[in-house]
Write a protein that holds these residues in place. Structure first.
Motif, mmCIF file in Angstrom:
data_model
loop_
_atom_site.group_PDB
_atom_site.id
_atom_site.type_symbol
_atom_site.label_atom_id
_atom_site.label_comp_id
_atom_site.label_asym_id
_atom_site.label_seq_id
_atom_site.Cartn_x
_atom_site.Cartn_y
_atom_site.Cartn_z
ATOM 1 N N VAL A 1 0.846 -1.194 0.000
ATOM 2 C CA VAL A 1 0.000 0.000 0.000
ATOM 3 C C VAL A 1 0.881 1.243 0.000
ATOM 4 O O VAL A 1 1.667 1.451 0.905
ATOM 5 C CB VAL A 1 -0.916 0.021 1.245
ATOM 6 N N GLU A 2 0.752 2.046 -1.052
ATOM 7 C CA GLU A 2 1.475 3.322 -1.084
ATOM 8 C C GLU A 2 0.447 4.435 -0.954
ATOM 9 O O GLU A 2 -0.466 4.546 -1.756
ATOM 10 C CB GLU A 2 2.206 3.490 -2.425
ATOM 11 N N ILE A 3 0.592 5.256 0.079
ATOM 12 C CA ILE A 3 -0.352 6.344 0.293
ATOM 13 C C ILE A 3 0.219 7.631 -0.296
ATOM 14 O O ILE A 3 1.348 8.014 0.002
ATOM 15 C CB ILE A 3 -0.621 6.546 1.810
ATOM 16 N N GLU A 4 -0.583 8.275 -1.154
ATOM 17 C CA GLU A 4 -0.162 9.572 -1.700
ATOM 18 C C GLU A 4 -0.829 10.652 -0.861
ATOM 19 O O GLU A 4 -2.040 10.845 -0.942
ATOM 20 C CB GLU A 4 -0.623 9.707 -3.151
ATOM 21 N N THR A 5 -0.057 11.350 -0.030
ATOM 22 C CA THR A 5 -0.656 12.386 0.822
ATOM 23 C C THR A 5 -0.360 13.757 0.256
ATOM 24 O O THR A 5 0.643 13.973 -0.416
ATOM 25 C CB THR A 5 -0.097 12.314 2.265
ATOM 26 N N VAL A 6 -1.250 14.691 0.545
ATOM 27 C CA VAL A 6 -1.043 16.082 0.144
ATOM 28 C C VAL A 6 0.034 16.658 1.046
ATOM 29 O O VAL A 6 0.068 16.394 2.245
ATOM 30 C CB VAL A 6 -2.358 16.881 0.305
ATOM 31 N N GLU A 7 0.941 17.433 0.464
ATOM 32 C CA GLU A 7 2.009 18.013 1.278
ATOM 33 C C GLU A 7 1.437 19.034 2.256
ATOM 34 O O GLU A 7 0.899 20.054 1.860
ATOM 35 C CB GLU A 7 3.039 18.717 0.364
ATOM 36 N N THR A 8 1.514 18.736 3.533
ATOM 37 C CA THR A 8 1.066 19.681 4.551
ATOM 38 C C THR A 8 2.037 19.599 5.716
ATOM 39 O O THR A 8 2.742 18.614 5.879
ATOM 40 C CB THR A 8 -0.336 19.330 5.088
ATOM 41 N N GLU A 9 2.046 20.643 6.521
ATOM 42 C CA GLU A 9 2.892 20.618 7.711
ATOM 43 C C GLU A 9 2.155 19.878 8.813
ATOM 44 O O GLU A 9 1.051 20.246 9.180
ATOM 45 C CB GLU A 9 3.211 22.055 8.155
ATOM 46 N N ILE A 10 2.795 18.828 9.321
ATOM 47 C CA ILE A 10 2.202 18.062 10.419
ATOM 48 C C ILE A 10 3.012 18.351 11.675
ATOM 49 O O ILE A 10 4.237 18.350 11.658
ATOM 50 C CB ILE A 10 2.214 16.553 10.096
ATOM 51 N N SER A 11 2.298 18.628 12.756
ATOM 52 C CA SER A 11 2.982 19.023 13.992
ATOM 53 C C SER A 11 3.857 17.896 14.518
ATOM 54 O O SER A 11 3.578 16.715 14.297
ATOM 55 C CB SER A 11 1.938 19.386 15.058
ATOM 56 N N PRO A 12 4.937 18.238 15.243
ATOM 57 C CA PRO A 12 5.825 17.215 15.817
ATOM 58 C C PRO A 12 5.072 16.247 16.728
ATOM 59 O O PRO A 12 5.393 15.070 16.789
ATOM 60 C CB PRO A 12 6.829 18.045 16.629
ATOM 61 N N GLU A 13 4.033 16.780 17.441
ATOM 62 C CA GLU A 13 3.261 15.905 18.341
ATOM 63 C C GLU A 13 2.573 14.792 17.541
ATOM 64 O O GLU A 13 2.579 13.635 17.930
ATOM 65 C CB GLU A 13 2.191 16.716 19.100
ATOM 66 N N VAL A 14 1.977 15.199 16.396
ATOM 67 C CA VAL A 14 1.280 14.220 15.564
ATOM 68 C C VAL A 14 2.263 13.198 15.012
ATOM 69 O O VAL A 14 2.018 11.987 15.015
ATOM 70 C CB VAL A 14 0.533 14.921 14.400
ATOM 71 N N LEU A 15 3.430 13.687 14.549
ATOM 72 C CA LEU A 15 4.439 12.781 14.009
ATOM 73 C C LEU A 15 4.922 11.794 15.069
ATOM 74 O O LEU A 15 5.142 10.622 14.783
ATOM 75 C CB LEU A 15 5.634 13.573 13.460
ATOM 76 N N ALA A 16 5.044 12.279 16.302
ATOM 77 C CA ALA A 16 5.484 11.413 17.402
ATOM 78 C C ALA A 16 4.450 10.314 17.660
ATOM 79 O O ALA A 16 4.791 9.142 17.836
ATOM 80 C CB ALA A 16 5.706 12.232 18.669
ATOM 81 N N VAL A 17 3.177 10.714 17.660
ATOM 82 C CA VAL A 17 2.100 9.739 17.876
ATOM 83 C C VAL A 17 2.107 8.701 16.757
ATOM 84 O O VAL A 17 2.055 7.500 16.983
ATOM 85 C CB VAL A 17 0.716 10.440 17.929
ATOM 86 N N GLU A 18 2.243 9.200 15.507
ATOM 87 C CA GLU A 18 2.211 8.297 14.349
ATOM 88 C C GLU A 18 3.387 7.328 14.385
ATOM 89 O O GLU A 18 3.233 6.124 14.148
ATOM 90 C CB GLU A 18 2.231 9.124 13.056
ATOM 91 N N ALA A 19 4.580 7.865 14.698
ATOM 92 C CA ALA A 19 5.771 7.027 14.721
ATOM 93 C C ALA A 19 5.686 5.974 15.822
ATOM 94 O O ALA A 19 6.158 4.859 15.680
ATOM 95 C CB ALA A 19 7.011 7.898 14.927
ATOM 96 N N GLY A 20 5.046 6.340 16.934
ATOM 97 C CA GLY A 20 4.963 5.424 18.072
ATOM 98 C C GLY A 20 3.867 4.389 17.937
ATOM 99 O O GLY A 20 3.729 3.500 18.773
ATOM 100 N N GLU A 21 3.043 4.499 16.899
ATOM 101 C CA GLU A 21 1.921 3.576 16.759
ATOM 102 C C GLU A 21 2.080 2.739 15.495
ATOM 103 O O GLU A 21 1.212 2.681 14.642
ATOM 104 C CB GLU A 21 0.596 4.373 16.703
ATOM 105 N N GLY A 22 3.255 2.102 15.361
ATOM 106 C CA GLY A 22 3.530 1.278 14.176
ATOM 107 C C GLY A 22 2.418 0.315 13.834
ATOM 108 O O GLY A 22 1.967 0.257 12.681
ATOM 109 N N PRO A 23 1.909 -0.477 14.803
ATOM 110 C CA PRO A 23 0.841 -1.433 14.493
ATOM 111 C C PRO A 23 -0.428 -0.764 13.959
ATOM 112 O O PRO A 23 -1.109 -1.323 13.104
ATOM 113 C CB PRO A 23 0.568 -2.112 15.840
ATOM 114 N N ILE A 24 -0.743 0.450 14.454
ATOM 115 C CA ILE A 24 -1.950 1.154 13.984
ATOM 116 C C ILE A 24 -1.791 1.547 12.517
ATOM 117 O O ILE A 24 -2.722 1.424 11.716
ATOM 118 C CB ILE A 24 -2.229 2.408 14.855
ATOM 119 N N VAL A 25 -0.585 2.018 12.148
ATOM 120 C CA VAL A 25 -0.315 2.383 10.754
ATOM 121 C C VAL A 25 -0.486 1.152 9.875
ATOM 122 O O VAL A 25 -1.132 1.195 8.815
ATOM 123 C CB VAL A 25 1.113 2.963 10.611
ATOM 124 N N ARG A 26 0.070 0.030 10.324
ATOM 125 C CA ARG A 26 -0.026 -1.212 9.547
ATOM 126 C C ARG A 26 -1.473 -1.699 9.478
ATOM 127 O O ARG A 26 -1.928 -2.190 8.447
ATOM 128 C CB ARG A 26 0.870 -2.294 10.159
#
Length: 565
Positions: free
Chosen positions: A157-182
């Motif tokens: 699965v390749e996701i094409e996202t629109v270029e936007t600024e994502i806050s560091p808090e959101v990136l931290a949450v996303e990075a820490g939730e590997g299983p949720i992304v999968r």
């Protein structure tokens, strides 16, 4: 038997040494039973433990099925997952007021008593099994995110996202939730592979339910712990460029992705419910729309001839009607693709633009900035169009401009939400359009529905008595020699056990000729229009469904489910 006697017996039979028995007594945790301690310290393994039980108490060894737990939902709701995992106890079945469980230590009476207290089930019968078997049972009963996505190749699965600024808090949450992304990627890929049209992710009080709509029917495919609902909703919001902090209002977005080389668009809608945000995603495969032809849409030969005649008319209005999910967009896009050539200027106003088609000038309606259907249509009339598509006629203003365009030399396509073709005429009149304008502009109305097709691999001959088939109008006489088929209730691997595979459309086509036009101009009711159209050979939706039954494409049950007589 208490823990000391159990250890002495294990020492006496040579399963552990006395030193290890003493060490296990010292290191045993407060909430831990002695067998769990021995397993944790590696002093004994599953094989030795089962060998011990087999020799000492073979009647307590579980010899039943180890494939799926068999528990009613109300019993499952009473069982505390954390307690079961902590004590390595797996409930396997519930029969006649008795709960059968697997455990690694049948002497751990404290845990069994506590389970009785927590579940209010008095009779609990325990059997012995390996730790691995018990954990496998618990994972089937309470599937974890990690287990669901185990072995899933995220690279599909390749996701094409629109270029936007994502806050560091959101990136931290996303990075820490590997299983949720999968998991998010897995759900999209699984739904696409099943041929689903929609994904529903629904938070409930004690669980998160995932349903897919396959061939028009919603079915539960997964249940997850309620604790992941916010993380999963946030992940889909990030993928569709929505505000993850806004949980009180509905939001709409879009995910563009590529799965196994196929371009897939998902229309995302979130709505706040009592137990959290519900996410619904409509799956659209761009290539499917680009390759679809009118001949593939299930039109009967005579209906296809009427429809083709209308779409090649130089001016007038063609309406496609039906509820959400009845295939209106597919019919309209197939029509436009047939007319799409360099010498034709095609303009479309859509909300949203479903699929981007080369050669079409497509405009996305945005009511928040005043870009309404009516405003877009006014602009279109200054753009020298030949064909105009209005995504949906929602109000009088849009209807008026569309009809004006149809009367001034343009071919106009649009959709309406009505039950059948004749009532579309009265719907326009109810919206405030003069009957003479409706009669003068509308040249053809198509009402359509989608029926599931019988699985060709496992369909069965319908054994309904011939007399009953004759009374239902399916056969023309009790002696008529044609076979009628029904769905196999057990299905097969080809149709995922449903008995049906794929869908086809049924159509009711109202061709407006001079006689019908005069009737409409007089302000006739839908019943009057229907009666005259039927006399002129219009086939109702139900009749079209019966034709599909006679051809062995679908079943009587499916026609009854979708269409009213």
């Amino acid at each position: 038997m208490d823990e000391v006697k159990l250890l002495e017996l294990l020492v006496k039979l040579g399963y552990i040494s006395r030193d290890k028995a003493l060490q296990a007594q010292k290191e045993k945790g407060k909430e831990e039973d002695v067998i769990s301690t021995l397993l944790r310290l590696g002093f004994i393994d599953d094989l030795k433990l089962i060998d011990f039980y087999q020799k000492y108490m073979p009647q307590r060894l579980w010899k039943g099925d180890t494939v799926e737990p068999s528990l009613p939902e109300d019993i499952k709701a009473k069982l505390p997952e954390s307690f079961l995992r902590q004590n390595t106890i797996a409930p396997i079945k519930y029969e006649e007021g008795k709960l059968y469980v697997l455990t690694i230590n049948p002497f751990n009476q404290n845990a069994i008593n506590e389970l009785r207290f927590k579940t209010k089930i008095n009779t609990i019968i325990s059997y012995v099994s390996t730790r691995k078997s018990i954990e496998d049972f618990l994972n089937k009963l309470y599937p974890t995110v990690e287990r669901i996505v185990e072995g899933f190749d995220v690279g599909e699965v390749e996701i094409e996202t629109v270029e936007t600024e994502i806050s560091p808090e959101v990136l931290a949450v996303e990075a820490g939730e590997g299983p949720i992304v999968r998991l998010a990627n897995f759900l999209i890929a699984e739904a696409v592979n099943l041929g689903a049209s929609d994904i529903h992710i629904e938070p409930q009080e004690k669980k998160l339910v995932v349903r897919y709509r396959v061939d028009g029917v919603l079915k539960v495919y997964h249940e997850f712990p309620a604790r992941i609902k916010d993380s999963l909703a946030a992940r889909f919001k990030i993928m569709s460029n929505l505000d993850i902090a806004e949980k009180r209002k509905p939001q709409d977005g879009r995910i563009r992705t590529r799965i196994k080389g196929k371009k897939i668009d998902l229309r995302v809608s979130t709505v706040p419910t009592v137990y959290g945000e519900k996410t619904v995603m409509r799956i659209q495969e761009a290539e499917k729309y680009l390759n679809v032809k009118l001949d593939d849409l299930g039109f009967e030969p005579d209906d296809l001839e009427k429809f083709r005649r209308a779409i090649w008319t130089p001016w007038g209005m063609i309406l496609v009607t039906g509820p959400t999910g009845s295939g209106k967009t597919t019919t309209l896009y197939a029509s436009l693709m047939e007319r799409n050539s360099p010498d034709v200027n095609i303009m479309t106003a859509e909300d949203p633009v479903e699929v981007s088609i080369p050669g079409l000038n497509q405009v996305q309606v945005n009511e928040r900035i005043g870009l309404t259907f009516a405003n877009v249509l006014r602009a279109f009339l200054r753009q020298d169009p030949d064909i105009i598509l209005i995504g949906e006629i929602r109000d009088t203003e849009t209807a008026e401009i569309g009809i004006k365009a149809a009367l001034t030399g343009h071919l106009v396509f649009s959709t309406l939400h009505t039950n059948d073709a004749p009532s579309s005429v009265t719907r326009l009149v109810d919206m405030g359009i003069e009957p003479f304008l409706v009669g003068s502009s509308v040249i053809l109305i198509v009402a359509q529905r989608l029926l599931r097709k019988l699985c060709p691999k496992c369909r069965l001959i319908d054994d309904t008595p011939r007399e009953a088939l004759y009374r239902l109008g399916i056969i023309k006489s009790p002696e008529e020699n044609i076979l009628i088929y029904k769905a196999n209730p057990e299905g097969c691997s080809h149709c995922n056990g449903s008995g049906y595979k794929g869908r086809t459309a049924v159509h009711e086509i109202l061709e407006v000729d001079e006689e019908l036009r005069k009737l409409i101009v007089k302000g006739a009711t839908a019943e009057d229009i229907r009666d005259l159209a039927r006399k002129k050979g219009m086939r109702s939706l139900y009749d079209a469904g019966i034709l599909k039954v006679r051809k062995g494409i679908t079943s009587i049950a499916e026609v009854e489910r979708v269409l009213a007589k």
